[in-house]
Design a protein around this motif. Structure first.
Motif, PDB file in Angstrom:
ATOM      1  N   LYS A   1       6.966  14.813  69.471  1.00 55.65           N
ATOM      2  CA  LYS A   1       7.994  15.803  69.164  1.00 55.65           C
ATOM      3  C   LYS A   1       8.068  15.950  67.645  1.00 55.65           C
ATOM      4  O   LYS A   1       8.754  15.190  66.968  1.00 55.65           O
ATOM      5  CB  LYS A   1       9.341  15.371  69.728  1.00 55.65           C
ATOM      6  CG  LYS A   1       9.373  15.355  71.252  1.00 55.65           C
ATOM      7  CD  LYS A   1      10.744  14.960  71.776  1.00 55.65           C
ATOM      8  CE  LYS A   1      10.757  14.982  73.309  1.00 55.65           C
ATOM      9  NZ  LYS A   1      12.094  14.599  73.844  1.00 55.65           N
ATOM     10  N   LEU A   2       7.304  16.895  67.154  1.00 53.72           N
ATOM     11  CA  LEU A   2       7.205  17.082  65.703  1.00 53.72           C
ATOM     12  C   LEU A   2       7.979  18.313  65.270  1.00 53.72           C
ATOM     13  O   LEU A   2       7.917  19.365  65.914  1.00 53.72           O
ATOM     14  CB  LEU A   2       5.734  17.232  65.288  1.00 53.72           C
ATOM     15  CG  LEU A   2       4.832  16.026  65.543  1.00 53.72           C
ATOM     16  CD1 LEU A   2       3.387  16.379  65.218  1.00 53.72           C
ATOM     17  CD2 LEU A   2       5.283  14.844  64.702  1.00 53.72           C
ATOM     18  N   LYS A   3       8.668  18.171  64.174  1.00 57.55           N
ATOM     19  CA  LYS A   3       9.371  19.308  63.583  1.00 57.55           C
ATOM     20  C   LYS A   3       8.388  20.133  62.759  1.00 57.55           C
ATOM     21  O   LYS A   3       7.300  19.671  62.403  1.00 57.55           O
ATOM     22  CB  LYS A   3      10.513  18.800  62.698  1.00 57.55           C
ATOM     23  CG  LYS A   3      11.561  18.005  63.462  1.00 57.55           C
ATOM     24  CD  LYS A   3      12.534  17.297  62.530  1.00 57.55           C
ATOM     25  CE  LYS A   3      13.365  18.285  61.731  1.00 57.55           C
ATOM     26  NZ  LYS A   3      14.413  17.572  60.942  1.00 57.55           N
ATOM     27  N   THR A   4       8.760  21.338  62.431  1.00 59.48           N
ATOM     28  CA  THR A   4       7.910  22.173  61.575  1.00 59.48           C
ATOM     29  C   THR A   4       8.187  21.937  60.102  1.00 59.48           C
ATOM     30  O   THR A   4       7.346  22.227  59.247  1.00 59.48           O
ATOM     31  CB  THR A   4       8.122  23.663  61.888  1.00 59.48           C
ATOM     32  OG1 THR A   4       9.510  23.967  61.761  1.00 59.48           O
ATOM     33  CG2 THR A   4       7.643  23.987  63.302  1.00 59.48           C
ATOM     34  N   VAL A   5       9.377  21.402  59.800  1.00 60.45           N
ATOM     35  CA  VAL A   5       9.740  21.091  58.418  1.00 60.45           C
ATOM     36  C   VAL A   5      10.455  19.749  58.397  1.00 60.45           C
ATOM     37  O   VAL A   5      11.349  19.496  59.219  1.00 60.45           O
ATOM     38  CB  VAL A   5      10.654  22.186  57.805  1.00 60.45           C
ATOM     39  CG1 VAL A   5      11.098  21.771  56.400  1.00 60.45           C
ATOM     40  CG2 VAL A   5       9.948  23.534  57.755  1.00 60.45           C
ATOM     41  N   TYR A   6      10.054  18.890  57.449  1.00 63.55           N
ATOM     42  CA  TYR A   6      10.729  17.605  57.237  1.00 63.55           C
ATOM     43  C   TYR A   6      11.314  17.591  55.828  1.00 63.55           C
ATOM     44  O   TYR A   6      10.603  17.844  54.853  1.00 63.55           O
ATOM     45  CB  TYR A   6       9.752  16.439  57.405  1.00 63.55           C
ATOM     46  CG  TYR A   6       9.346  16.179  58.835  1.00 63.55           C
ATOM     47  CD1 TYR A   6       9.996  15.222  59.601  1.00 63.55           C
ATOM     48  CD2 TYR A   6       8.313  16.911  59.421  1.00 63.55           C
ATOM     49  CE1 TYR A   6       9.634  14.985  60.924  1.00 63.55           C
ATOM     50  CE2 TYR A   6       7.939  16.697  60.741  1.00 63.55           C
ATOM     51  CZ  TYR A   6       8.597  15.729  61.488  1.00 63.55           C
ATOM     52  OH  TYR A   6       8.249  15.498  62.797  1.00 63.55           O
TER      53      TYR A   6
END
Length: 720
Positions: free
Chosen positions: A9-14
């Motif tokens: 579950k990866l975000k597009t912005v960190y």
């Protein structure tokens, strides 16, 4: 069991303000990865160490890594390597790998983590290439990670893999994430970064030269790692521990696309042009086969004259396709830092050879090697005298060809010392700078031969041009000044001490018949020093100072320098501390500017002085040579050796031009014998003080008033 990035579950912005970049992104992504491509900003132990974060997870997956290590070069270094032979490039790569091996072998915290890179090399899981750019780096901050299904994750943004970039409590950082299974976005953005890395890897990047590492070149690192017998799990534990202990490291790379010297169009707000006296001096220097000393008054532009000469010599050499190396030798670090600023005006960034050898030796060695084996055209070396005589510096400059070498000796009278004279390189171009090249007497009548003068002339040959203080004042290059004699009398006790020491000096001189033994010379140095301290710590000086500084109006207190004697008074207190105390009691705000004043404090004191947040600086000798305080309007000379150089330097310091500065003032505390003492030594003291007074009086605007003062002090009788 195979793991796919698509399960994460990866975000597009960190953003570091919202996320833990290391634990939320790096660890999970690399634990799924089989391949990792990364371009490291530049060849730095700290940056390489920080870029090993999370690689323990890659090792667990038996993954592979491609690492591009950047190294920013000067534009001329870049061009030299770009067109070099295969052997030279191979040699260059060997040097990088040797440096990396030395990092890996270190016991330092960062370097322990670098053993992981060594392990990857030894297990053939890591390929390295070096990307060289002109004074910059390949640094788009791109990482590309692949899983077992050839899914790709590209991350790009402001976050470096450094502690300040990865931990939310340090910097506010951000990365964007592009996932290959999000086809539309990846095609628009992610594919561009994959192509950029591949172009760099394959040496297809404009203005970047990528050097490959041959298989046999990895051998030293591989052999070392195998000899340590460290297992894979040990590495994983080591790396997982060390990443938590990193310290923040920031390094700045300066860009300079045109590295060669050039004459500036402007200096500050003024259009630049060489002055007539400077042009005449350089023509005479040229006529003497580019060798000689400029005896120019303090403040008359010696530094600019030398830089103009340097630039013109470079231009002539460049037309002949010949290189030039310039060594600028200065007495100490503060003066070196001033040269750095002046060099910048002429588009020159020097190799600064002072402070720690670790800061300069490797850079200098690389530049000299490129000069000798490739096509590097220019090197400027700025060195303090203490480094000049060091073994490492001497070892490196001995590799230079004298016909391509220029030596600029600032305050070249210092080169009279035997150790310095012996360390000066053979050079076809030699330019010495000093207001007072040969005035070496430190006492009333020096018993020593002028060996310093002989040493200086053996190197620089002669004074090719003289530009006096009178010339500079008449040409409106220095400020006119008023001169005030502040008579100060020795006490009975001090006069007796002075006479006794002088008597001992006289006896040694008479008995030696002009041939001093080593014991005689040592005794004379001790006695001369003792006699100087008697004058420097004269008790009445402090009383006279107290009376005078009470009367100075507030409007005339700012921008003042106080030159005081070294040593202690009869009560065991430092003279400089006693002066500070008197000024404080008289409501002066001051700062002491002495040899052991810290660098940051010096900078702050000079800034406070210039901005008139304090009234005055109190110094002993550190302001005598070179340090630029043009705003100064008044000098109080409480102590002076009999060396003309010292009082000439001090006078020049206060006469430099500055905005709204129309007149300078000099208060000279003249030491006179105790009243009613008529001994030969008392009369000699008067004569020696009168010599300095005459020198100051000659150019002073209030000359008539001083003559009256001299007559009132009954000093003229001693002029015969």
């Amino acid at each position: 069991m195979k793991k796919s990035f698509t399960n994460l579950k990866l975000k597009t912005v960190y953003r570091s303000s919202d996320d833990d970049l290391f634990n939320d992104f790096y660890l999970p992504v690399l634990s799924y990865a089989t391949k990792y491509d990364r371009a490291v900003g530049y060849f730095s132990s700290a940056i390489l160490a920080c870029n090993t974060k999370g690689l323990s997870q890659l090792i667990k997956k038996n993954g592979k890594m491609r690492l591009i290590i950047g190294d920013p070069l000067d534009a001329d270094e870049y061009e030299a390597i770009k067109f070099a032979s295969t052997e030279i490039i191979k040699s260059h790569v060997d040097e990088y790998l040797e440096e990396l091996l030395s990092m890996i072998k270190s016991e330092d915290l960062h370097f322990n983590r670098l053993k992981l890179l060594g392990f990857l090399i030894a297990s053939e899981k890591l390929e390295i290439k070096f990307a060289l750019r002109k004074r910059g780096m390949y640094h788009e901050k791109i990482g590309i990670v692949y899983d077992e299904f050839d899914n790709k994750i590209v991350f790009q943004g402001s976050a470096n893999e450094t502690p300040s970039g990865l931990f939310e409590f340090i910097n506010a950082e951000c990365i964007s994430v592009y996932k290959s299974w999000n086809h539309e976005i990846f095609n628009d953005y992610g594919k561009h970064y994959v192509s950029a890395f591949e172009n760099l890897w394959n040496n297809n990047q404009k203005d970047t030269l990528t050097l490959s590492v041959l298989s046999h070149q990895y051998k030293n690192i591989s052999d070392y790692i195998k000899s340590t017998l460290i297992e894979k799990n040990d590495f994983i534990d080591l790396i997982n521990y060390y990443y938590l202990l990193d310290n923040s490291i920031e390094e700045v790379i300066k860009e300079n696309e045109k590295p060669y010297p050039k004459v500036p169009s402007c200096l500050g707000v003024h259009k630049f042009s060489i002055r007539e006296h400077q042009r005449r001096a350089l023509n005479r220097w040229k006529a003497n086969q580019f060798t000689g000393i400029l005896q120019h008054a303090t403040g008359s532009g010696k530094t600019i004259t030398a830089l103009y000469a340097l630039t013109k010599v470079f231009e002539a050499k460049y037309k002949k396709n010949e290189p030039l190396v310039v060594i600028i030798s200065v007495p100490y670090v503060d003066l070196a830092n001033q040269w750095v600023k002046e060099l910048k005006n002429f588009n020159i960034t020097p190799v600064c050879c002072y402070e720690s050898q670790l800061k300069w030796a490797q850079t200098l060695e690389r530049k000299i090697k490129l000069l000798n084996i490739a096509n590097l055209k220019f090197i400027c070396i700025l060195v303090v005298n203490q480094t000049l005589i060091s073994d490492k510096f001497q070892e490196l400059i001995k590799q230079l060809n004298p016909k391509n070498l220029m030596l600029i000796g600032d305050e070249c009278h210092r080169h009279g010392a035997q150790s310095l004279c012996n360390s000066l390189p053979d050079a076809d171009f030699k330019l010495g700078l000093s207001a007072t090249p040969f005035n070496d007497d430190d006492d009333l009548d020096s018993p020593f031969p002028n060996l310093a003068k002989q040493n200086i002339l053996s190197y620089y040959q002669t004074i090719v041009d003289t530009y006096s203080l009178e010339d500079a004042i008449n040409d409106n290059i220095l400020t006119p000044y008023e001169y005030y004699i502040i008579p100060t009398y020795l006490t009975d006790e001090e006069q007796v001490q002075f006479d006794n020491i002088s008597e001992k000096i006289s006896k040694i001189m008479i008995n030696s018949n002009g041939e001093l033994s080593k014991d005689d010379s040592n005794a004379l140095m001790i006695l001369s020093s003792q006699r100087s301290r008697v004058l420097g710590s004269a008790q009445n000086k402090l009383e006279v100072l107290n009376t005078l500084t009470k009367t100075i109006p507030l409007s005339q207190r700012n921008l003042s320098l106080f030159y005081v004697g070294e040593g202690k008074n009869s009560e065991g207190n430092n003279i400089i501390d006693e002066v500070s105390k008197i000024l404080k009691n008289n409501n002066w705000s001051t700062a002491q500017f002495i040899g052991n004043t810290k660098k940051d404090d010096r900078r702050d004191f000079l800034e406070s002085f210039k901005n008139q947040k304090i009234n005055a600086l109190i110094a002993m000798k550190v302001l005598d040579e070179g340090i630029d305080v043009p705003a100064c309007r008044t000098a109080y000379i409480l102590a002076s050796t009999k060396n003309p150089r010292q009082y000439i330097q001090r006078r020049g310091r206060v006469l430099r031009k500055f905005q709204d500065k129309n007149i300078a003032r000099i208060y000279d505390f003249v030491i006179l014998p105790c009243l009613d003492y008529k001994t030969p030594y008392a009369e000699s003291l008067k004569r020696s003080e009168l010599e300095r007074i005459r020198d100051f009086t000659y150019l002073a605007t209030n000359k008539i008033d001083i003559e009256h003062m001299i007559n009132n002090l009954e000093m003229n009788n001693d002029r015969h």
